[in-house]
Design an enzyme around this catalytic site. Sequence first.
Site, short mmCIF file in Angstrom:
data_model
loop_
_atom_site.label_atom_id
_atom_site.label_comp_id
_atom_site.label_asym_id
_atom_site.label_seq_id
_atom_site.Cartn_x
_atom_site.Cartn_y
_atom_site.Cartn_z
N CYS A 79 31.15 -49.98 -34.16
CA CYS A 79 32.34 -49.14 -34.15
C CYS A 79 32.28 -48.16 -35.33
O CYS A 79 31.46 -47.25 -35.32
CB CYS A 79 33.61 -49.99 -34.13
SG CYS A 79 35.10 -49.05 -33.66
N HIS A 176 33.04 -53.58 -29.85
CA HIS A 176 32.99 -54.73 -30.76
C HIS A 176 32.33 -55.91 -30.04
O HIS A 176 33.01 -56.60 -29.28
CB HIS A 176 34.40 -55.12 -31.20
CG HIS A 176 35.02 -54.16 -32.16
ND1 HIS A 176 34.93 -54.32 -33.53
CD2 HIS A 176 35.70 -53.01 -31.97
CE1 HIS A 176 35.55 -53.32 -34.14
NE2 HIS A 176 36.03 -52.51 -33.21
N GLU A 178 31.50 -58.75 -31.22
CA GLU A 178 32.07 -60.02 -31.67
C GLU A 178 33.40 -60.32 -30.97
O GLU A 178 33.88 -61.45 -31.02
CB GLU A 178 32.24 -60.02 -33.20
CG GLU A 178 33.41 -59.23 -33.74
CD GLU A 178 33.19 -57.72 -33.85
OE1 GLU A 178 34.03 -57.05 -34.46
OE2 GLU A 178 32.20 -57.20 -33.29
#
Length: 197
Positions: A79, A176, A178
């Site tokens: 990001c 993202h 994660e």
Amino acid sequence: MRVTLFDYGAGNLHSLAKALATVPGAEVRVQEDPLRALDTDVLVLPGVGAFGAAVARLEPGREAMRAALEQGLPCLGICLGMQLLFEGSDEGDGAGLGYFAGRVTRLAAKRVPEIGWNQVEDERTLAGARLDTVYYAHSFVCRAADASVVTGWTTHEADRFPAAVRRGRVVGVQFHPEKSSTAGVRFVQAFLREVAP
């Protein structure tokens, strides 16, 4: 394998550190000094914060970091971290790393920021870790000057932008991983396995 998260002072890195630590042998640390962050096997530029503040923290080590990436230091930019790999941003003053040619601009859409799940088109960043639907939280996107570095695209409203870029051992993703469920964590794992020393 030493994995270093460069912290721009912007906040919670817990979920990303946790995803990185799922790879056996990965020793994850957080470093606020851009020069000390280069004493690592893998550098990770996380996705939290604003461009101007992040490049101010990066500035003392910007040239050294750019040189390390050019010399083959593996790096994953997420990001904002992906945006820092470009030359500059409309979001804030200061120079990015310039590893990728191009500039960061605001999303050309009515609904900004884009927050939530979206599809990735033609994703071919890492062998064996294809992504289809991923999680975004952003208002700005990278406009790559060379489309050949783009390894995945996403469209929000009518704005089509790079979801992922790659040159050598440096990968940037606008989403993202994660926060992108099991497939996102697999993507992080695949990157670390591929670049492991």
